[in-house]
Design a protein around this motif. Structure first.
Motif, short mmCIF file in Angstrom:
data_model
loop_
_atom_site.label_atom_id
_atom_site.label_comp_id
_atom_site.label_asym_id
_atom_site.label_seq_id
_atom_site.Cartn_x
_atom_site.Cartn_y
_atom_site.Cartn_z
N GLU A 75 0.67 -1.27 0.03
CA GLU A 75 0.01 0.06 0.03
C GLU A 75 0.82 1.07 0.20
OE1 GLU A 75 -3.06 0.01 2.86
OE2 GLU A 75 -3.95 -1.69 2.27
N THR A 76 1.97 1.33 0.83
CA THR A 76 2.88 2.40 0.61
C THR A 76 3.53 2.59 -0.70
OG1 THR A 76 3.37 2.06 3.07
CG2 THR A 76 4.76 3.64 1.85
N ALA A 77 3.82 1.51 -1.21
CA ALA A 77 4.26 1.67 -2.82
C ALA A 77 3.37 2.20 -3.75
CB ALA A 77 4.98 0.51 -3.29
N ASN A 108 -5.48 10.05 2.96
CA ASN A 108 -6.11 9.83 4.08
C ASN A 108 -6.26 8.36 4.67
OD1 ASN A 108 -6.27 12.72 4.24
ND2 ASN A 108 -8.30 12.84 3.36
N SER A 109 -6.95 7.58 3.82
CA SER A 109 -6.97 6.11 4.09
C SER A 109 -5.42 5.54 4.73
CB SER A 109 -7.49 5.21 3.23
OG SER A 109 -6.65 5.39 2.17
N TRP A 110 -4.57 5.95 3.99
CA TRP A 110 -3.25 5.10 4.49
C TRP A 110 -2.78 5.91 5.81
CZ3 TRP A 110 1.60 7.16 6.03
CH2 TRP A 110 2.68 6.13 5.89
N VAL A 111 -2.94 7.08 6.02
CA VAL A 111 -2.67 7.61 7.33
C VAL A 111 -3.56 7.16 8.39
CG1 VAL A 111 -2.67 9.72 8.81
CG2 VAL A 111 -1.33 9.67 6.53
N ALA A 112 -4.87 6.94 7.94
CA ALA A 112 -5.76 6.54 9.24
C ALA A 112 -5.32 4.89 9.50
CB ALA A 112 -7.13 6.65 8.46
N LYS A 113 -4.96 4.23 8.66
CA LYS A 113 -4.67 2.99 8.84
C LYS A 113 -3.47 2.75 9.58
CE LYS A 113 -4.63 -1.44 6.38
NZ LYS A 113 -4.69 -2.27 4.98
N TYR A 114 -2.40 3.18 9.47
CA TYR A 114 -1.05 3.04 9.75
C TYR A 114 -0.70 4.06 10.97
CZ TYR A 114 -1.05 -0.22 5.86
OH TYR A 114 -1.04 -1.32 5.17
N ARG A 116 -1.92 4.34 13.55
CA ARG A 116 -2.23 3.64 14.82
C ARG A 116 -1.49 2.44 15.16
NH1 ARG A 116 -7.81 2.26 13.92
NH2 ARG A 116 -7.66 3.52 12.16
N GLU A 117 -0.54 1.97 14.03
CA GLU A 117 0.33 0.86 14.27
C GLU A 117 1.67 1.17 15.00
OE1 GLU A 117 -0.21 -2.18 13.23
OE2 GLU A 117 -2.19 -1.83 12.30
N LYS A 118 1.78 0.94 16.39
CA LYS A 118 2.97 1.36 16.95
C LYS A 118 4.44 0.66 16.48
CE LYS A 118 0.78 1.92 21.47
NZ LYS A 118 0.57 3.43 21.48
N ALA A 119 4.07 -0.62 15.84
CA ALA A 119 5.36 -1.23 15.27
C ALA A 119 5.90 -0.47 14.15
CB ALA A 119 4.91 -2.74 14.81
N LEU A 120 5.16 0.17 13.37
CA LEU A 120 5.26 1.08 12.14
C LEU A 120 5.88 2.47 12.35
CD1 LEU A 120 2.51 0.04 9.77
CD2 LEU A 120 4.75 -0.87 9.88
N LEU A 121 5.58 3.01 13.52
CA LEU A 121 5.81 4.50 13.92
C LEU A 121 7.33 4.85 14.09
CD1 LEU A 121 3.15 5.09 16.75
CD2 LEU A 121 3.11 5.71 14.33
N GLY A 122 8.08 3.78 14.12
CA GLY A 122 9.56 4.00 14.17
C GLY A 122 10.47 3.77 12.96
N ARG A 123 9.42 3.33 11.98
CA ARG A 123 10.10 3.21 10.52
C ARG A 123 10.39 4.47 10.02
NH1 ARG A 123 7.62 -2.04 7.29
NH2 ARG A 123 8.19 -3.56 8.75
N ALA A 124 11.73 4.36 9.04
CA ALA A 124 12.14 5.39 8.34
C ALA A 124 11.06 5.77 7.08
CB ALA A 124 13.30 5.43 7.64
N SER A 125 10.65 4.70 6.51
CA SER A 125 9.61 4.83 5.63
C SER A 125 8.37 5.42 6.21
CB SER A 125 9.24 3.48 4.70
OG SER A 125 8.69 2.41 5.92
N PHE A 126 7.83 4.97 7.11
CA PHE A 126 6.59 5.53 7.73
C PHE A 126 6.75 7.10 7.95
CE2 PHE A 126 3.85 7.09 11.01
CZ PHE A 126 2.67 6.75 10.84
N ARG A 127 7.97 7.60 8.48
CA ARG A 127 8.07 8.84 8.90
C ARG A 127 8.09 9.55 7.66
NH1 ARG A 127 13.32 8.52 10.80
NH2 ARG A 127 13.99 9.01 8.66
N ASP A 128 8.85 9.24 6.52
CA ASP A 128 9.20 10.09 5.38
C ASP A 128 7.79 10.21 4.57
OD1 ASP A 128 11.73 10.56 5.84
OD2 ASP A 128 12.61 8.94 4.55
N MET A 129 7.00 9.07 4.66
CA MET A 129 5.85 9.18 3.94
C MET A 129 4.76 10.14 4.56
SD MET A 129 5.25 7.43 1.27
CE MET A 129 3.42 7.35 1.27
N TYR A 130 4.68 9.87 5.91
CA TYR A 130 3.86 10.70 6.67
C TYR A 130 4.25 12.28 6.49
CZ TYR A 130 0.88 12.30 10.63
OH TYR A 130 -0.08 12.75 11.39
#
Length: 172
Positions: A75-77, A108-114, A116-130
């Motif tokens: 989904e991120t890709a 909006n759906s990507w942000v709403a879905k991910y 809340r995932e605590k396992a993803l919050l520390g990832r570099a990909s999540f940080r940059d995408m957000y």
């Protein structure tokens, strides 16, 4: 403002009504037959917790996390591709407003879905995408869907998309 009639204290004091004390009651103690039910419940809860912990330790739920991770990467890709295609559209393109609407819905759906995932919050990909999605949403909310993104902001967003994509390929 001044009042037309002066307010003065009265010379006669009215007696206060006496306060009646309420009778306090102690709460009734639970009947003795409830203790075994409570113990049974606690034993069942402990057994359920032990079973869940044992299944986690054996890796029964690990496959669900792997599928979730694969879903996150996929989904991120997709969102990265949608961002790139939308940002690189010509400002005179008649489909830009609908593309921006689709991008905002996907982000909006990507942000709403991910989010809340605590396992993803520390990832570099999540940080940059957000960060990139926040910049894009802020731009289109402030200036409208047909306003072109300034070159400096566009370069920063595309750079964050590149670093997010690299981090995704490395599993970060």
């Amino acid at each position: 403002m001044a009042s037309p009639t002066p307010v003065t204290p009265t010379s006669k004091l009215k007696p206060l009504l006496p306060i009646k004390a309420r009778a306090t009651q102690t709460p009734p103690s639970p009947p003795p037959h409830q203790q075994p039910l409570r113990r049974q419940f606690l034993c069942l809860a402990a057994a359920a917790a032990a079973t869940t912990t044992a299944s986690l330790a054996l890796g029964v739920v690990q496959s669900a996390f792997a599928a979730s991770d694969e879903e996150y990467v996929k989904e991120t890709a997709e969102v990265i591709n949608k961002v790139r295609s939308t940002i690189n559209m010509d400002k005179n393109d008649p489909n830009i407003a609908s593309a921006v609407a689709e991008l905002r819905e996907a982000s909006n759906s990507w942000v709403a879905k991910y989010r809340r995932e605590k396992a993803l919050l520390g990832r570099a990909s999540f940080r940059d995408m957000y960060s990139a999605l926040n910049a894009i949403s802020g731009h289109y909310i402030s200036f409208g869907p047909t306003a072109p993104i300034p070159a400096k902001r566009k370069a920063r967003i595309l750079e964050e998309m590149d670093t997010a994509e690299k981090a995704l390929s490395r599993g970060r």
